[in-house]
Design a protein around this motif. Structure first.
Motif, PDB file in Angstrom:
ATOM      1  N   ILE A  84     -28.376 -95.996  47.614  1.00  0.00           N
ATOM      2  CA  ILE A  84     -28.416 -97.244  46.860  1.00  0.00           C
ATOM      3  C   ILE A  84     -28.563 -98.391  47.856  1.00  0.00           C
ATOM      4  CG2 ILE A  84     -25.924 -97.753  46.849  1.00  0.00           C
ATOM      5  CD1 ILE A  84     -26.252 -98.384  43.820  1.00  0.00           C
ATOM      6  N   ARG A  85     -29.277 -99.432  47.457  1.00  0.00           N
ATOM      7  CA  ARG A  85     -29.485-100.594  48.325  1.00  0.00           C
ATOM      8  C   ARG A  85     -28.549-101.711  47.881  1.00  0.00           C
ATOM      9  NH1 ARG A  85     -34.214 -99.700  51.515  1.00  0.00           N
ATOM     10  NH2 ARG A  85     -35.236 -97.779  50.797  1.00  0.00           N
ATOM     11  N   VAL A  86     -27.929-102.349  48.876  1.00  0.00           N
ATOM     12  CA  VAL A  86     -26.898-103.340  48.609  1.00  0.00           C
ATOM     13  C   VAL A  86     -27.276-104.629  49.322  1.00  0.00           C
ATOM     14  CG1 VAL A  86     -24.420-103.791  48.610  1.00  0.00           C
ATOM     15  CG2 VAL A  86     -25.247-101.420  48.686  1.00  0.00           C
ATOM     16  N   PRO A  87     -27.687-105.670  48.594  1.00  0.00           N
ATOM     17  CA  PRO A  87     -28.036-106.927  49.257  1.00  0.00           C
ATOM     18  C   PRO A  87     -26.829-107.548  49.947  1.00  0.00           C
ATOM     19  CG  PRO A  87     -28.876-106.853  46.996  1.00  0.00           C
ATOM     20  CD  PRO A  87     -27.934-105.716  47.140  1.00  0.00           C
ATOM     21  N   ALA A  88     -27.075-108.255  51.028  1.00  0.00           N
ATOM     22  CA  ALA A  88     -26.007-108.979  51.716  1.00  0.00           C
ATOM     23  C   ALA A  88     -25.301-109.905  50.731  1.00  0.00           C
ATOM     24  CB  ALA A  88     -26.581-109.784  52.875  1.00  0.00           C
ATOM     25  N   GLY A  89     -23.976-109.971  50.854  1.00  0.00           N
ATOM     26  CA  GLY A  89     -23.197-110.805  49.955  1.00  0.00           C
ATOM     27  C   GLY A  89     -22.817-110.127  48.658  1.00  0.00           C
ATOM     28  N   HIS A  90     -23.169-108.861  48.504  1.00  0.00           N
ATOM     29  CA  HIS A  90     -22.780-108.088  47.326  1.00  0.00           C
ATOM     30  C   HIS A  90     -21.668-107.111  47.697  1.00  0.00           C
ATOM     31  CE1 HIS A  90     -26.393-109.875  45.789  1.00  0.00           C
ATOM     32  NE2 HIS A  90     -26.381-109.171  44.665  1.00  0.00           N
ATOM     33  N   VAL A  91     -21.060-106.524  46.682  1.00  0.00           N
ATOM     34  CA  VAL A  91     -19.955-105.590  46.866  1.00  0.00           C
ATOM     35  C   VAL A  91     -20.403-104.201  46.440  1.00  0.00           C
ATOM     36  CG1 VAL A  91     -17.614-104.967  46.150  1.00  0.00           C
ATOM     37  CG2 VAL A  91     -18.199-107.366  46.564  1.00  0.00           C
ATOM     38  N   LEU A  92     -20.208-103.233  47.329  1.00  0.00           N
ATOM     39  CA  LEU A  92     -20.459-101.829  47.024  1.00  0.00           C
ATOM     40  C   LEU A  92     -19.127-101.175  46.700  1.00  0.00           C
ATOM     41  CD1 LEU A  92     -22.140 -99.185  46.963  1.00  0.00           C
ATOM     42  CD2 LEU A  92     -21.737 -99.023  49.438  1.00  0.00           C
ATOM     43  N   ARG A  93     -19.024-100.637  45.504  1.00  0.00           N
ATOM     44  CA  ARG A  93     -17.811 -99.922  45.086  1.00  0.00           C
ATOM     45  C   ARG A  93     -18.097 -98.423  45.078  1.00  0.00           C
ATOM     46  NH1 ARG A  93     -14.491-102.179  40.125  1.00  0.00           N
ATOM     47  NH2 ARG A  93     -13.933-103.593  41.840  1.00  0.00           N
ATOM     48  N   LEU A  94     -17.272 -97.664  45.783  1.00  0.00           N
ATOM     49  CA  LEU A  94     -17.341 -96.206  45.818  1.00  0.00           C
ATOM     50  C   LEU A  94     -16.180 -95.689  44.983  1.00  0.00           C
ATOM     51  CD1 LEU A  94     -17.945 -95.919  49.670  1.00  0.00           C
ATOM     52  CD2 LEU A  94     -19.662 -96.125  47.864  1.00  0.00           C
ATOM     53  N   LYS A  95     -16.486 -94.933  43.933  1.00  0.00           N
ATOM     54  CA  LYS A  95     -15.464 -94.674  42.919  1.00  0.00           C
ATOM     55  C   LYS A  95     -15.389 -93.197  42.548  1.00  0.00           C
ATOM     56  CE  LYS A  95     -13.985 -96.647  38.471  1.00  0.00           C
ATOM     57  NZ  LYS A  95     -14.363 -97.636  37.413  1.00  0.00           N
ATOM     58  N   SER A  96     -14.147 -92.719  42.402  1.00  0.00           N
ATOM     59  CA  SER A  96     -13.874 -91.394  41.849  1.00  0.00           C
ATOM     60  C   SER A  96     -13.896 -91.499  40.333  1.00  0.00           C
ATOM     61  CB  SER A  96     -12.502 -90.905  42.329  1.00  0.00           C
ATOM     62  OG  SER A  96     -12.094 -89.765  41.615  1.00  0.00           O
ATOM     63  N   VAL A  97     -14.611 -90.565  39.680  1.00  0.00           N
ATOM     64  CA  VAL A  97     -14.762 -90.714  38.236  1.00  0.00           C
ATOM     65  C   VAL A  97     -14.171 -89.570  37.414  1.00  0.00           C
ATOM     66  CG1 VAL A  97     -16.691 -92.311  38.220  1.00  0.00           C
ATOM     67  CG2 VAL A  97     -17.154 -89.898  38.527  1.00  0.00           C
ATOM     68  N   ASP A  98     -14.333 -88.330  37.857  1.00  0.00           N
ATOM     69  CA  ASP A  98     -13.933 -87.204  37.013  1.00  0.00           C
ATOM     70  C   ASP A  98     -12.815 -86.346  37.582  1.00  0.00           C
ATOM     71  OD1 ASP A  98     -15.766 -87.850  35.070  1.00  0.00           O
ATOM     72  OD2 ASP A  98     -17.312 -86.501  35.832  1.00  0.00           O
ATOM     73  N   GLY A  99     -12.663 -86.313  38.887  1.00  0.00           N
ATOM     74  CA  GLY A  99     -11.667 -85.456  39.503  1.00  0.00           C
ATOM     75  C   GLY A  99     -11.591 -85.729  40.990  1.00  0.00           C
ATOM     76  N   PRO A 100     -10.637 -85.098  41.685  1.00  0.00           N
ATOM     77  CA  PRO A 100     -10.437 -85.374  43.106  1.00  0.00           C
ATOM     78  C   PRO A 100     -11.635 -84.942  43.935  1.00  0.00           C
ATOM     79  CG  PRO A 100      -9.124 -83.483  42.431  1.00  0.00           C
ATOM     80  CD  PRO A 100      -9.697 -84.068  41.190  1.00  0.00           C
ATOM     81  N   GLN A 101     -12.286 -85.904  44.575  1.00  0.00           N
ATOM     82  CA  GLN A 101     -13.527 -85.640  45.294  1.00  0.00           C
ATOM     83  C   GLN A 101     -13.615 -86.585  46.487  1.00  0.00           C
ATOM     84  OE1 GLN A 101     -16.079 -83.329  44.733  1.00  0.00           O
ATOM     85  NE2 GLN A 101     -16.867 -84.128  46.679  1.00  0.00           N
ATOM     86  N   VAL A 102     -14.011 -86.049  47.640  1.00  0.00           N
ATOM     87  CA  VAL A 102     -14.228 -86.898  48.806  1.00  0.00           C
ATOM     88  C   VAL A 102     -15.723 -87.075  49.023  1.00  0.00           C
ATOM     89  CG1 VAL A 102     -12.100 -85.982  49.807  1.00  0.00           C
ATOM     90  CG2 VAL A 102     -14.304 -85.088  50.581  1.00  0.00           C
ATOM     91  N   GLY A 103     -16.074 -88.130  49.769  1.00  0.00           N
ATOM     92  CA  GLY A 103     -17.474 -88.421  50.018  1.00  0.00           C
ATOM     93  C   GLY A 103     -17.715 -88.798  51.466  1.00  0.00           C
ATOM     94  N   ASP A 104     -18.924 -88.539  51.939  1.00  0.00           N
ATOM     95  CA  ASP A 104     -19.336 -88.889  53.300  1.00  0.00           C
ATOM     96  C   ASP A 104     -20.382 -89.990  53.218  1.00  0.00           C
ATOM     97  OD1 ASP A 104     -17.903 -86.460  53.672  1.00  0.00           O
ATOM     98  OD2 ASP A 104     -18.971 -86.118  55.547  1.00  0.00           O
ATOM     99  N   LEU A 105     -20.093 -91.130  53.854  1.00  0.00           N
ATOM    100  CA  LEU A 105     -20.920 -92.326  53.714  1.00  0.00           C
ATOM    101  C   LEU A 105     -21.660 -92.656  54.998  1.00  0.00           C
ATOM    102  CD1 LEU A 105     -21.709 -94.865  51.979  1.00  0.00           C
ATOM    103  CD2 LEU A 105     -19.749 -96.007  53.073  1.00  0.00           C
TER     104      LEU A 105
END
Length: 290
Positions: free
Chosen positions: A58-79
């Motif tokens: 996903i592309r995130v313009p400067a001055g915006h907020v990127l939210r990384l969210k857990s939705v269905d169950g316990p899950q980790v992510g690599d960014l």
């Protein structure tokens, strides 16, 4: 393996107090009041689901907020994070760790690679900040692990596993940019392990993981200090309570959301690092820099 005999002053040598390598007192502190105002009044612009054992961009313009969210169950992510206009400027996990410590939370920044070395993003809210450091030395959102990858899997167990985070990030970056898999892979780098609970064992100093405390609804908010390309993998280890390159673990999707604050009054994007790039080599006037 036998150990060398300790010197007579071994205890005294061990008792020497540590010195912080990179004190950050001289850095301008993040304006958390501004970030809180930005969070308080922002509008959702786009969303991207990251399927289990896959990655998405996903592309995130400067001055915006990127939210990384857990939705269905316990899950980790690599960014992975990249400057949107220059893939060679990417998240520098090691320098971020040296400046802010092994795990990130509110007020910490994600720094970019040399020669840029500037804030790419600032952590402005973390619903897991309550976790702190547990009795095992574990904490959440680490910058010490690299990312699960097929090469280490092959080295240790002879497998050909293709849905580890390294491969997921490679496929997603290639799909987003049009690069070949080979060219995309060269840009994939050490990650922010979002929601992952990790540390080092006290006896052997080995990197460990344990069940993530993340719950559906938990999220991490990153303020984009520059235009960003974000690529997130939903790790095949699920909550990483047992293993991290496997089709056996229960895995869940993650959600990326981009929000636009109503006002950016008082904020300016960071300049690139001011080092002159000469590395001690004198360049005569008129002949240009290195």
């Amino acid at each position: 393996m036998t150990r060398s005999d300790p010197p007579e002053d071994a205890d005294a040598r061990r008792a020497v107090a540590p010195v912080i390598c990179y004190p950050v007192d001289a850095l301008p502190p993040p304006d958390m009041d501004f970030y809180e105002r930005a969070r308080a009044d922002m509008e959702l612009q786009q969303t991207q689901i990251v399927p289990p054992r896959e990655a998405a961009a996903i592309r995130v313009p400067a001055g915006h907020v990127l939210r990384l969210k857990s939705v269905d169950g316990p899950q980790v992510g690599d960014l992975n994070l990249f400057a949107d206009d220059d893939l060679s400027e990417r998240f520098y996990s090691g320098k971020t760790r040296a400046l802010h410590g092994t795990h990130l939370s509110t007020g910490d920044r994600m720094w970019s690679s040399f020669p840029h070395l500037r804030p790419m993003a600032t952590v402005i809210h973390d619903t897991l900040d309550w976790y702190g450091i547990d009795t095992f030395g574990g904490s959440v959102h680490d910058v010490i692990g690299t990312r699960c990858d097929p090469y280490t899997g092959n080295l240790l167990s002879g497998t050909q596993y293709h849905h580890c985070c390294h491969s997921n990030l490679t496929r997603a970056l290639a799909a987003e940019t049009g690069l070949s898999l080979k060219d995309a892979e060269a840009h994939v780098h050490d990650v922010l392990n979002v929601f992952m609970c990790t540390g080092f064992t006290r006896d052997t100093g080995q990197y460990f993981m344990k069940a993530s405390p993340v719950r559906p609804g938990d999220y991490l908010d990153l303020f984009a200090e520059i235009d960003l390309l974000a690529v997130l993998s939903a790790c095949p280890g699920g909550d990483c309570s047992a293993e991290h390159s496997s089709d056996a673990a229960a895995c869940y999707p993650l959600l990326m959301e981009v929000f636009r604050p109503a006002s950016l009054a008082g904020w300016e994007p960071p300049a690139k690092n001011g080092y002159d790039g000469s590395h001690g080599v004198h360049v005569p006037s008129g002949e240009g820099g290195l």
